[in-house]
Design a protein around this motif. Structure first.
Motif, PDB file in Angstrom:
ATOM      1  N   SER A 188      90.939   3.741   9.940  1.00 12.03           N
ATOM      2  CA  SER A 188      90.788   4.648  11.079  1.00 12.03           C
ATOM      3  C   SER A 188      91.589   4.157  12.279  1.00 12.03           C
ATOM      4  CB  SER A 188      89.306   4.777  11.443  1.00 12.03           C
ATOM      5  OG  SER A 188      89.143   5.573  12.599  1.00 12.03           O
ATOM      6  N   HIS A 189      91.568   2.846  12.535  1.00  6.67           N
ATOM      7  CA  HIS A 189      92.341   2.296  13.646  1.00  6.67           C
ATOM      8  C   HIS A 189      93.837   2.484  13.415  1.00  6.67           C
ATOM      9  CE1 HIS A 189      89.016   0.710  15.871  1.00  6.67           C
ATOM     10  NE2 HIS A 189      88.609  -0.081  14.892  1.00  6.67           N
ATOM     11  N   ARG A 190      94.276   2.262  12.190  1.00  3.77           N
ATOM     12  CA  ARG A 190      95.701   2.427  11.902  1.00  3.77           C
ATOM     13  C   ARG A 190      96.130   3.893  12.047  1.00  3.77           C
ATOM     14  NH1 ARG A 190      98.386  -1.846   9.889  1.00  3.77           N
ATOM     15  NH2 ARG A 190      97.189  -3.649   9.190  1.00  3.77           N
ATOM     16  N   ARG A 191      95.278   4.812  11.634  1.00  2.91           N
ATOM     17  CA  ARG A 191      95.601   6.224  11.800  1.00  2.91           C
ATOM     18  C   ARG A 191      95.686   6.597  13.274  1.00  2.91           C
ATOM     19  NH1 ARG A 191      91.772   9.112   7.171  1.00  2.91           N
ATOM     20  NH2 ARG A 191      93.171   8.701   5.391  1.00  2.91           N
ATOM     21  N   GLU A 192      94.789   6.061  14.080  1.00  2.05           N
ATOM     22  CA  GLU A 192      94.823   6.343  15.508  1.00  2.05           C
ATOM     23  C   GLU A 192      96.112   5.818  16.139  1.00  2.05           C
ATOM     24  OE1 GLU A 192      92.200   5.407  19.563  1.00  2.05           O
ATOM     25  OE2 GLU A 192      91.658   4.512  17.627  1.00  2.05           O
ATOM     26  N   ILE A 193      96.514   4.605  15.758  1.00  2.00           N
ATOM     27  CA  ILE A 193      97.744   4.023  16.300  1.00  2.00           C
ATOM     28  C   ILE A 193      98.958   4.823  15.851  1.00  2.00           C
ATOM     29  CG2 ILE A 193      99.229   1.987  16.195  1.00  2.00           C
ATOM     30  CD1 ILE A 193      96.686   0.295  16.109  1.00  2.00           C
ATOM     31  N   SER A 194      99.000   5.206  14.568  1.00  2.00           N
ATOM     32  CA  SER A 194     100.116   6.002  14.069  1.00  2.00           C
ATOM     33  C   SER A 194     100.189   7.359  14.774  1.00  2.00           C
ATOM     34  CB  SER A 194      99.972   6.198  12.556  1.00  2.00           C
ATOM     35  OG  SER A 194     100.993   7.001  12.042  1.00  2.00           O
ATOM     36  N   ASP A 195      99.031   7.968  15.029  1.00  2.00           N
ATOM     37  CA  ASP A 195      99.002   9.249  15.729  1.00  2.00           C
ATOM     38  C   ASP A 195      99.512   9.100  17.161  1.00  2.00           C
ATOM     39  OD1 ASP A 195      98.070  12.100  15.939  1.00  2.00           O
ATOM     40  OD2 ASP A 195      96.797  11.208  17.482  1.00  2.00           O
ATOM     41  N   LEU A 196      99.137   8.029  17.846  1.00  3.44           N
ATOM     42  CA  LEU A 196      99.617   7.810  19.214  1.00  3.44           C
ATOM     43  C   LEU A 196     101.124   7.569  19.244  1.00  3.44           C
ATOM     44  CD1 LEU A 196      96.748   5.618  20.700  1.00  3.44           C
ATOM     45  CD2 LEU A 196      97.498   7.851  21.527  1.00  3.44           C
TER      46      LEU A 196
END
Length: 281
Positions: free
Chosen positions: A19-27
């Motif tokens: 979830s953290h990696r997805r958030e960073i990739s989205d940003l």
């Protein structure tokens, strides 16, 4: 087959890290999109003004007492109309209430701050929920095929660049000889000879500076070595024939990291001048 007692905790840890990696990739993607939006938002009016200044300059310095050619006037009018429409459309989308853009009126620095905070949050959570060493080593092994594919992709890229440069050199060198032999004296083809000689000089200098052939060879060699060790680990053959899987994984990770370090060192040597390479070697 019964599941281990810590399986739910491990699954929750994995889901949280994903979830953290997805958030960073989205940003990161939002930052790229916002930069493009801001570039278009401010770039199109600047380009429109620059076009007007260019048109006025040509009129004053070249066609002051005569009219500009109709073809050139049509080109300027068409480009100006396109830039004007693009400017109006982008400002309308930027400041509308129901903007289709995801981050309207949001500075890029705010998104970068959110990205920095998200990365810091991920680091803190990763430190708190770090999985055991054996699980990290298994995860490292599973990520290796993607790394091998990346190295081979870069190797193919540099190999194509090298082949393109070599064929360009072959063709231009042969063209110089052909044009020189066809025009004797070569006065009518003087411009063509100058252009061909310029291409040969630039391509030769670029090939000697960027060294695509050496880069392709090093990348392919590193990918082959990694794949060889991955296959040996998968089959349980030397040097990974120990009965303890943890020992094999530890030795495998150490060897692969050594190969990657050697690859980075070779890349650094290629980026140095020839004298610097001799000193390093």
């Amino acid at each position: 087959m019964p599941q281990p007692a810590n399986a739910p905790d491990s699954q929750n840890t994995t889901d949280a890290l994903i979830s953290h990696r997805r958030e960073i990739s989205d940003l990161k993607q939002r930052i790229k999109n916002r930069r493009l939006q801001v570039t278009g938002l401010y770039g199109t009016p600047i380009a429109f003004v620059a076009l007007l200044l260019l048109c006025a300059g040509l009129k004053v310095f070249i066609w002051l007492h005569t009219s500009m050619p109709d073809a050139l006037t049509g080109i300027f009018v068409g480009i100006g109309f396109f830039l004007a429409v693009a400017t109006i459309a982008q400002f309308a989308v930027e400041f509308s209430k129901d903007s289709p853009w995801r981050d309207p009126k949001t500075p890029v620095r705010d998104l970068r701050l959110d990205l920095d905070l998200a990365e810091e949050h991920r680091v803190l959570e990763s430190r708190r929920m770090t999985p055991p060493t054996l699980e990290r080593q298994f995860s490292y092994k599973e990520r290796l095929p993607a790394e091998i594919a990346r190295l081979r992709k870069e190797s193919r890229h540099y190999r194509r660049v090298h082949l393109f440069m070599q064929w360009l050199l072959f063709i231009t060198s042969a063209a110089i000889s052909a044009v020189t032999a066809w025009y004797d004296p070569p006065q009518p083809a003087k411009g063509a000879l100058i252009a061909l000689g310029f291409i040969v000089t630039v391509v030769t200098a670029a090939a000697g500076y960027f060294k695509p052939r050496e880069r392709a060879f090093n990348l392919q060699q590193t990918a082959d070595n990694m794949e060889q060790h991955a296959t040996a680990l998968e089959l349980g053959i030397a040097p990974y024939s120990d009965v303890d899987d943890e020992t094999n994984l530890q030795s495998f990770a150490t060897t692969v990291e050594k190969l990657r370090a050697e690859q980075r060192m070779r890349e650094q040597q290629l980026d140095q001048p020839q004298q610097g390479q001799q000193q390093v070697i």
